[in-house]
Scaffold this motif. Structure first.
Motif, PDB file in Angstrom:
ATOM      1  N   SER A  33       2.216   3.235   3.643  1.00 40.56           N
ATOM      2  CA  SER A  33       3.393   3.998   4.043  1.00 40.56           C
ATOM      3  C   SER A  33       3.145   5.492   3.916  1.00 40.56           C
ATOM      4  CB  SER A  33       4.588   3.602   3.188  1.00 40.56           C
ATOM      5  OG  SER A  33       4.776   2.219   3.231  1.00 40.56           O
ATOM      6  N   LYS A  80       1.078   6.675   6.707  1.00 41.12           N
ATOM      7  CA  LYS A  80       1.887   6.769   7.932  1.00 41.12           C
ATOM      8  C   LYS A  80       2.727   8.035   7.949  1.00 41.12           C
ATOM      9  CE  LYS A  80       2.639   1.900   9.021  1.00 41.12           C
ATOM     10  NZ  LYS A  80       2.108   1.873  10.374  1.00 41.12           N
ATOM     11  N   ARG A 131      11.681   6.607  12.611  1.00 43.37           N
ATOM     12  CA  ARG A 131      10.525   5.970  11.985  1.00 43.37           C
ATOM     13  C   ARG A 131      10.230   6.618  10.631  1.00 43.37           C
ATOM     14  NH1 ARG A 131       5.157   7.147  12.422  1.00 43.37           N
ATOM     15  NH2 ARG A 131       3.682   5.436  12.179  1.00 43.37           N
ATOM     16  N   VAL A 183      12.223   8.186   8.646  1.00 39.95           N
ATOM     17  CA  VAL A 183      13.257   7.852   7.661  1.00 39.95           C
ATOM     18  C   VAL A 183      13.055   6.438   7.139  1.00 39.95           C
ATOM     19  CG1 VAL A 183      15.718   7.363   7.438  1.00 39.95           C
ATOM     20  CG2 VAL A 183      14.976   9.483   8.483  1.00 39.95           C
ATOM     21  N   LEU A 184      12.756   5.516   8.043  1.00 39.84           N
ATOM     22  CA  LEU A 184      12.558   4.125   7.610  1.00 39.84           C
ATOM     23  C   LEU A 184      11.354   4.011   6.679  1.00 39.84           C
ATOM     24  CD1 LEU A 184      13.290   2.190  10.931  1.00 39.84           C
ATOM     25  CD2 LEU A 184      14.663   2.182   8.859  1.00 39.84           C
ATOM     26  N   ILE A 185      10.277   4.691   7.008  1.00 35.71           N
ATOM     27  CA  ILE A 185       9.093   4.616   6.147  1.00 35.71           C
ATOM     28  C   ILE A 185       9.383   5.281   4.809  1.00 35.71           C
ATOM     29  CG2 ILE A 185       6.681   5.283   5.885  1.00 35.71           C
ATOM     30  CD1 ILE A 185       6.454   5.239   8.936  1.00 35.71           C
ATOM     31  N   ASN A 213      12.212   5.543   3.324  1.00 32.60           N
ATOM     32  CA  ASN A 213      13.069   4.643   2.544  1.00 32.60           C
ATOM     33  C   ASN A 213      12.260   3.528   1.914  1.00 32.60           C
ATOM     34  OD1 ASN A 213      15.226   6.163   3.305  1.00 32.60           O
ATOM     35  ND2 ASN A 213      16.111   4.675   4.714  1.00 32.60           N
ATOM     36  N   THR A 214      11.287   3.015   2.650  1.00 39.50           N
ATOM     37  CA  THR A 214      10.431   1.959   2.110  1.00 39.50           C
ATOM     38  C   THR A 214       9.654   2.478   0.909  1.00 39.50           C
ATOM     39  OG1 THR A 214      10.182   1.159   4.373  1.00 39.50           O
ATOM     40  CG2 THR A 214       8.712   0.211   2.732  1.00 39.50           C
ATOM     41  N   ARG A 257      10.482   4.915  -1.045  1.00 42.35           N
ATOM     42  CA  ARG A 257      11.422   5.090  -2.155  1.00 42.35           C
ATOM     43  C   ARG A 257      11.706   3.775  -2.846  1.00 42.35           C
ATOM     44  NH1 ARG A 257      14.834   8.157   1.065  1.00 42.35           N
ATOM     45  NH2 ARG A 257      14.238  10.317   0.794  1.00 42.35           N
TER      46      ARG A 257
END
Lengths: 249, 420
Positions: free
Chosen positions: A41, A44, A58, A60-62, A64-65, A67
């Motif tokens: 992550s 990425k 994308r 934000v989603l990564i 969040n992952t 975190r």
């Protein structure tokens, strides 16, 4: 099958891996998987910051992952564990995680992993010098992120990753410095959002590097504030920097 | 041919528009009934092609703005001309597509070589005569709606009042009047004061098909908010909040990513809405916020491959979905050029493939099946053999007939119901 003919399964087939690894380390397999996901992550996020215009959804989603993983690791106390490891040991452990996840569950069931582990290690050390330059040049070109990911993912070690991140951070600073205007006040007085975003990012990064300590780590309520001088810890600090900054941009 | 990035039928279904990565729009028109070629009705031929958007450079950020067309939406037809909105990441344009099949001839105001004659020399007033000419289809940009979005536009939706429309980017939704280009109203803003706190973005938005005050927008966390513009000028507070409680047993690090909604569409009758997330399509009753009324698994066999799909970025693919005219069937795309249809009444689903090999003209498509278990039957395809580069992200259904358009990378496929 996948974009570049990747055969590894990561943690698809989790159950098999756990069973066969009982001999080596049964419990950390989940931790290793989680660690590798965290590494992936962060790579990425770093790459998407180097792209022309990162896809915000994308990123934000990564982020969040990342975190999520860090929160869980903090709760586990695993976060602490990683921080206290010495420099020398850390890269090898990271290698193990990559290696185990890279092999299919069938191979492991057949008990091939023990000799292969040794081989992989040796190969890696042999190629280290050559590959680092490869990954450096790959990282600095603005190519499709997938190619970069595969190169970086296969050859990555914390020391190399630290080097890579440092280089990319430098690149980011350089790019931003070229773009920044002379007067910070002027930027804030304009109600133009594009300026605002760039400037927040710039001031955020500058102040962080001066302080040399990560706000991000505090956000994750890391239990340790000791002056551990392990490269691993500062490496992770920098990675947190990147997570925070990249979400902004 | 460039990669197709959007597909849309107009209100009558006679026109089909596609937008591509190169900023071009290609419009197809349905063939009229022709006695000499009885089967020709149903064929779509190229009607008009034009360059809608060009690549731009944002000098402030030193970033290129892609010319890729993200969405096309048709306006309901009000006169002989056709109007559509097309948008890239930053700018929306209103295009007028009109036909010209007559030419005025007989002017005596110019010389043979085209120069204006001296008015003194003109002795008679000659009225020009309209003569037929070869049909010419012209596309001209009538309005350009620019500089209202800091982030990338993901949706546009025309209001049922036919006078206003919305445009949504990652963090904001703006309301425009079709006649006014220098002003737009911000109606939703989810940007946090501190960008470090950003955890959720807007992924899609749409106006209700009948109620001009109602709109919905979906988020990257798998939630949908319904807003009523009568309640307040700024619709940050939602009127309804749709979210399905998470199943704790299937929780993983990828749960949030796969719950991110990539498309939201109201049903034609306005009573339901459909959302597409990575693995499923859900139908929601607008009166029930706590869970969807129907859930359809698109490619559940990918659930065990999420880590690999995360690694190769496929997990971020944004699939669209669509209703048929009667709202009885829904359709969405998948990988390996497969697309899926779900019949809501019979609960039957079909998997079809859009590829050259399986689509000879007038040939009937064979249903496909993905093998998930151990033993692979003949004609089944195993999960490991799926081509993840061949993804069907964009599909469209004719508003009244069983005619579908499927975009497979840079090819457009048109399928229709079996003609007996």
């Amino acid at each position: 099958m996948f974009v570049r003919g990747l055969k590894r399964k990561c943690f698809d087939g989790e159950e098999d891996i756990e069973g066969t690894l009982a001999g080596i380390k049964a419990i950390p397999s989940y931790n290793l998987q989680r660690q590798s996901l965290l590494d992936m992550s962060l790579v990425k996020l770093q790459l998407c910051h180097m792209l022309v215009e990162p896809n915000l959804c994308r990123s934000v989603l990564i982020a969040n992952t990342v975190r999520q993983i860090q929160e869980e690791m903090t709760q586990d106390g695993t976060w602490q564990m990683i921080n206290t490891q010495s420099t020398g040991q850390a890269p090898l452990d990271r290698l193990v995680s990559t290696d185990i996840l890279c092999r299919s569950s069938r191979e492991q069931a057949e008990g091939k992993h023990v000799p292969a582990y040794g081989t992989f290690n040796k190969d890696f050390e042999g190629d280290q010098g050559q590959d680092s330059s490869e990954t450096m040049s790959a990282a600095s070109s603005v190519q499709a992120p997938r190619n970069l990911q595969s190169n970086m993912w296969e050859m990555e070690s914390p020391q190399e990753s630290k080097g890579n991140f440092q280089k990319s951070l430098d690149q980011i600073f350089e790019t931003l410095e070229n773009k920044s205007s002379n007067s910070v006040e002027d930027l804030f007085s304009e109600v133009d959002n594009s300026y605002y975003d760039l400037d927040t990012m710039l001031t955020g990064m500058m102040s962080n590097t001066k302080m040399g300590h990560c706000d991000g780590l505090e956000t994750f309520s890391s239990p340790t504030n000791t002056t551990s001088n392990s490269n691993c810890k500062s490496d992770l600090n920098e990675l947190d920097h990147i997570v925070e900054i990249l979400v902004e941009s | 041919a460039d990669i197709i990035s959007t597909v849309e039928f107009n209100y009558s279904g006679d026109l089909l528009a596609t937008g591509d990565k190169g900023g071009r729009v290609v419009i197809f028109q349905r063939e009229q009934e022709n006695k000499s070629r009885p089967l020709s009705r149903g064929e779509y031929n190229v009607y008009s092609t034009f360059q809608s958007h060009e690549p731009e450079f944002d000098y402030l950020k030193s970033l290129e703005i892609e010319e890729k067309i993200n969405k096309i939406r048709w306006l309901p037809q009000q006169n002989a001309a056709h109007f559509l909105l097309s948008t890239n990441d930053k700018t929306i344009k209103l295009w007028k597509i009109s036909e010209r099949d007559k030419r005025a001839e007989g002017y005596n105001l110019k010389d043979e070589d085209g120069r204006l004659r001296d008015p003194v020399r003109i002795k008679e007033l000659r009225v020009p005569i309209l003569r037929p000419m070869d049909l010419m289809v012209e596309a001209s940009p009538r309005r350009i709606f620019a500089n209202a979005h800091t982030y990338h536009i993901n949706s546009i939706s025309i209001n049922s009042d036919c006078a206003t429309y919305l445009s949504a980017d990652d963090l904001r939704i703006n309301l425009w009047h079709l006649e006014i280009t220098n002003r737009s109203f911000n109606i939703v803003d989810i940007k946090p004061a501190n960008m470090e706190e950003l955890t959720e973005v807007i992924t899609a938005a749409e106006f209700h098909p009948q109620h001009c005050n109602v709109l919905v927008y979906s988020s990257s966390k798998g939630t949908i908010r319904l807003c009523d513009m009568r309640a307040a000028a700024l619709c940050d507070t939602h009127a309804k909040f749709f979210e399905e409680p998470e199943d704790p047993s299937s929780r993983s690090f990828f749960s949030e990513i796969i719950s991110s909604i990539s498309d939201v569409k109201f049903s034609h009758n306005g009573r339901y809405m459909m959302t597409r997330d990575y693995l499923s399509v859900k139908v929601w009753d607008l009166n029930m916020e706590n869970r969807p009324v129907e859930t359809y698994q698109v490619h559940e066999y990918l659930r065990s491959k999420l880590c690999s799909l995360y690694e190769n970025d496929c997990i971020f693919d944004k699939f669209e979905c669509c209703w048929n005219g009667a709202d009885s069937t829904i359709m969405t795309g998948s990988y390996n050029n497969f697309f899926r249809m779900f019949d809501r009444t019979t609960r039957r689903d079909t998997t079809l493939e859009a590829s050259r090999e399986s689509s000879k003209a007038r040939a009937i498509l064979k249903p496909r099946k993905v093998c998930t278990g151990g033993k692979r039957k003949k004609d089944e395809i195993s999960v490991d053999s799926l081509d993840f580069n061949k993804k069907i992200l964009h599909t469209a259904w004719h508003p009244t007939e069983n005619f579908i358009a499927v975009a497979a990378t840079n090819n457009l496929y048109l399928f229709q119901d079996k003609v007996n």
